[in-house]
Scaffold this motif. Structure first.
Motif, short mmCIF file in Angstrom:
data_model
loop_
_atom_site.label_atom_id
_atom_site.label_comp_id
_atom_site.label_asym_id
_atom_site.label_seq_id
_atom_site.Cartn_x
_atom_site.Cartn_y
_atom_site.Cartn_z
N ASP A 1 0.82 -1.20 0.00
CA ASP A 1 0.00 0.00 0.00
C ASP A 1 0.87 1.26 0.00
N VAL A 2 1.95 1.22 0.76
CA VAL A 2 2.86 2.37 0.82
C VAL A 2 3.56 2.57 -0.53
N LEU A 3 4.03 1.49 -1.12
CA LEU A 3 4.68 1.57 -2.43
C LEU A 3 3.73 2.13 -3.49
N TYR A 4 2.51 1.65 -3.48
CA TYR A 4 1.54 2.11 -4.47
C TYR A 4 1.25 3.60 -4.31
N ALA A 5 1.03 4.02 -3.08
CA ALA A 5 0.74 5.43 -2.83
C ALA A 5 1.92 6.31 -3.21
N ARG A 6 3.12 5.81 -3.02
CA ARG A 6 4.33 6.59 -3.29
C ARG A 6 4.59 6.75 -4.78
N HIS A 7 4.25 5.74 -5.59
CA HIS A 7 4.66 5.75 -6.99
C HIS A 7 3.50 5.72 -7.99
N GLU A 8 2.29 5.71 -7.50
CA GLU A 8 1.14 5.66 -8.40
C GLU A 8 1.16 6.80 -9.41
N GLY A 9 1.33 8.04 -8.94
CA GLY A 9 1.27 9.20 -9.82
C GLY A 9 2.37 9.20 -10.86
N GLY A 10 3.60 8.93 -10.44
CA GLY A 10 4.72 8.95 -11.37
C GLY A 10 4.61 7.89 -12.45
N LEU A 11 4.22 6.69 -12.07
CA LEU A 11 4.08 5.62 -13.05
C LEU A 11 2.94 5.89 -14.02
N TYR A 12 1.84 6.39 -13.50
CA TYR A 12 0.70 6.67 -14.38
C TYR A 12 1.04 7.77 -15.38
N ARG A 13 1.69 8.84 -14.89
CA ARG A 13 2.07 9.94 -15.78
C ARG A 13 3.03 9.45 -16.87
N PHE A 14 3.99 8.62 -16.48
CA PHE A 14 4.95 8.12 -17.45
C PHE A 14 4.27 7.29 -18.53
N VAL A 15 3.39 6.38 -18.13
CA VAL A 15 2.68 5.54 -19.10
C VAL A 15 1.81 6.41 -20.01
N ARG A 16 1.11 7.37 -19.42
CA ARG A 16 0.22 8.22 -20.20
C ARG A 16 0.97 9.01 -21.26
N ARG A 17 2.09 9.59 -20.88
CA ARG A 17 2.82 10.42 -21.83
C ARG A 17 3.60 9.58 -22.85
N LEU A 18 4.00 8.40 -22.47
CA LEU A 18 4.69 7.55 -23.42
C LEU A 18 3.72 7.01 -24.47
N LEU A 19 2.53 6.62 -24.06
CA LEU A 19 1.54 6.12 -25.01
C LEU A 19 0.93 7.25 -25.84
N GLY A 20 0.74 8.41 -25.25
CA GLY A 20 0.18 9.53 -25.99
C GLY A 20 -1.33 9.49 -26.06
N VAL A 21 -1.89 10.58 -26.54
CA VAL A 21 -3.34 10.73 -26.59
C VAL A 21 -3.99 9.70 -27.50
N ARG A 22 -3.33 9.36 -28.60
CA ARG A 22 -3.94 8.44 -29.56
C ARG A 22 -4.13 7.04 -28.99
N LEU A 23 -3.38 6.70 -27.96
CA LEU A 23 -3.57 5.41 -27.28
C LEU A 23 -4.04 5.62 -25.85
N SER A 24 -4.70 6.75 -25.60
CA SER A 24 -5.10 7.08 -24.23
C SER A 24 -6.07 6.06 -23.65
N ALA A 25 -6.83 5.39 -24.51
CA ALA A 25 -7.79 4.40 -24.02
C ALA A 25 -7.07 3.20 -23.41
N GLU A 26 -5.78 3.03 -23.71
CA GLU A 26 -5.04 1.88 -23.21
C GLU A 26 -4.17 2.21 -22.00
N VAL A 27 -4.15 3.50 -21.59
CA VAL A 27 -3.28 3.90 -20.49
C VAL A 27 -3.64 3.17 -19.20
N ASP A 28 -4.92 3.17 -18.84
CA ASP A 28 -5.33 2.53 -17.59
C ASP A 28 -4.98 1.04 -17.59
#
Length: 210
Positions: A19-46
């Motif tokens: 739980d601590v690990l997830y709370a600590r790194h959730e935002g950074g990992l999500y932002r990285f995946v989102r920006r690497l995939l880009g808007v055109r693959l935004s449906a696959e980010v989650d």
């Protein structure tokens, strides 16, 4: 408690450590995946984000701090999964400024842009009393930066995001991307050069308009 120790504790059965690990790194990992995939693959980010954490969970007993720091290990998993999606899409994904309506993203990117890419243009903001025009300028510039970032080849985009946004050293990048030290430096150098050219065109046009 350091990430590595948290992961070892989780592997040993301490679910609160996860739980601590997830709370600590959730935002950074999500932002990285989102920006690497880009808007055109935004449906696959989650889906990629969730799959990253599933891999982390299922691999918990195989994690070894001697192999790589937990953060490097986790971002490597996210990187590999996102790159698989990009390759499966059969094309490079381009982010368009008008596709991203997240004002906070634009402001945040604009601040990094001020520090890294536009020092020669003389545009400055007083952080204590930003003018409305300044706020509008940097919000637009931040969105344009995301646009320019989306035009980079995926390998250069990943290196840029991990280094300039997530603070990976060149050595950590080489380990995360499984490439040589000089290859990482080349990706960063060429990526930054392309971003500067892209942003110079935008800022020059803005200057002429002003």
């Amino acid at each position: 408690m350091p990430d590595d120790q948290l992961m070892l504790a989780y592997a040993g059965g301490d679910t609160t450590a996860f739980d601590v690990l997830y709370a600590r790194h959730e935002g950074g990992l999500y932002r990285f995946v989102r920006r690497l995939l880009g808007v055109r693959l935004s449906a696959e980010v989650d889906e990629v984000f969730q799959e990253t954490w599933v891999r982390i969970i299922t691999s918990r007993t195989r994690f070894s701090p001697q192999g790589a720091a937990w953060r490097t290990w986790a971002f490597t998993i996210a990187h590999n999964l996102a790159m698989d999606r990009l390759r499966a899409s059969g094309r490079e994904v381009v982010v368009h400024a008008h596709d991203d309506d997240d004002g906070a993203e634009g402001d945040d990117a604009g601040q990094r842009l001020q520090r890294n890419l536009v020092g020669d243009h003389g545009q400055r903001i007083d952080p204590a009393q930003p003018a409305a025009d300044d706020i509008a300028f940097w919000r637009s510039a931040g969105r344009r930066l995301l646009d320019c970032l989306g035009e980079l080849p995926a390998d250069q985009r990943a290196a840029f995001l991990l280094h300039h946004e997530d603070g990976f050293t060149v050595e950590a990048l080489a380990a995360a991307l499984d490439v040589g030290f000089e290859t990482v430096r080349s990706r960063l150098r060429y990526g930054m050069k392309k971003l500067r050219v892209c942003m110079d065109r935008y800022l020059s046009a803005e200057g002429e308009g002003a």
